[in-house]
Design an enzyme around this catalytic site. Sequence first.
Site, PDB file in Angstrom:
ATOM      1  N   CYS A  46       0.835  -1.215   0.000  1.00 58.94           N
ATOM      2  CA  CYS A  46       0.000   0.000   0.000  1.00 58.94           C
ATOM      3  C   CYS A  46       0.865   1.259   0.000  1.00 58.94           C
ATOM      4  O   CYS A  46       0.547   2.243  -0.682  1.00 58.94           O
ATOM      5  CB  CYS A  46      -0.903   0.027   1.227  1.00 58.94           C
ATOM      6  SG  CYS A  46      -2.018  -1.362   1.314  1.00 58.94           S
TER       7      CYS A  46
HETATM    8  C1  BEZ Z   1       0.584  -4.758   1.864  1.00 55.81           C
HETATM    9  O1  BEZ Z   1       0.138  -3.637   1.612  1.00 55.81           O
HETATM   10  O2  BEZ Z   1       1.777  -5.002   1.705  1.00 55.81           O
HETATM   11  C2  BEZ Z   1      -0.307  -5.850   2.359  1.00 55.81           C
HETATM   12  C3  BEZ Z   1      -1.451  -5.556   3.076  1.00 55.81           C
HETATM   13  C4  BEZ Z   1      -2.249  -6.600   3.532  1.00 55.81           C
HETATM   14  C5  BEZ Z   1      -1.901  -7.906   3.247  1.00 55.81           C
HETATM   15  C6  BEZ Z   1      -0.766  -8.178   2.488  1.00 55.81           C
HETATM   16  C7  BEZ Z   1       0.027  -7.147   2.038  1.00 55.81           C
END
Ligand code: BEZ
Length: 219
Positions: A46
């Site tokens: 994110c």
């Molecule tokens: C991420 O943004 O890296 C992420 C968020 C939730 C689950 C897996 C990855």
Amino acid sequence: MPGLTIGDTVPNIEAETTHGKIKLHDYIGDGWAIIFSHPGDFTPVCTTELGKMAAYAEEFSKRGVKLVGLSCDDVRTHNEWIKDIEAYTPGCKVSYPIIADSNREIMKQLNMVDPDEKDSSGNHLPSRALHIVGPDKKVKLSFLYPSTTGRNMDEVVRALESVQKASKHKVATPANWKPGEAVVISPTVSNEEAKQMFPNGYNTVHLPSNKDYLRFTNV
Ligand code: BEZ
């Protein structure tokens, strides 16, 4: 009940954001909008996605598009996280609002729930959903990615350009089309109409069926 999908009007939700309270329809105004969700603040993928979205802000604004993000943390946490996002993608400024969906109601209304991802309390998290919304407030195109797959912002721009071209002209974009390339004329347009609509002409591809439905033009 199926969730929000292509052709549906986005709900006129009222939301707390990093830019204060917004009503979604007022925020969209008479232009286009891209609403995109993220599983959570201070998560690796994110953080890269929000930075890239900020880096592409000019690309969207010159196409008349307003951006709005969503993550299921509160405004204070979003504002802390923005410092990390801007540090990770140097030169980017997160100038679009991020909705704080702490009670996870908005993500349901926008059909952005990931059925496979839950937080440590067992509550569902948002997926990586993205809706391109037209000036009529209807969803024109949606992406739905799992939390493990970060989105490609070039693809978002490409899809946006396709949808915007199709809204202006009776055309569609073929497989692997890129902005600037020829488009195909909609099958609902007769050859007579096509001559009037596309004064620069068009090329019909000869096919074994002898049917003249694959017609390329430039708009
Ligand atoms: C991420 O943004 O890296 C992420 C968020 C939730 C689950 C897996 C990855």
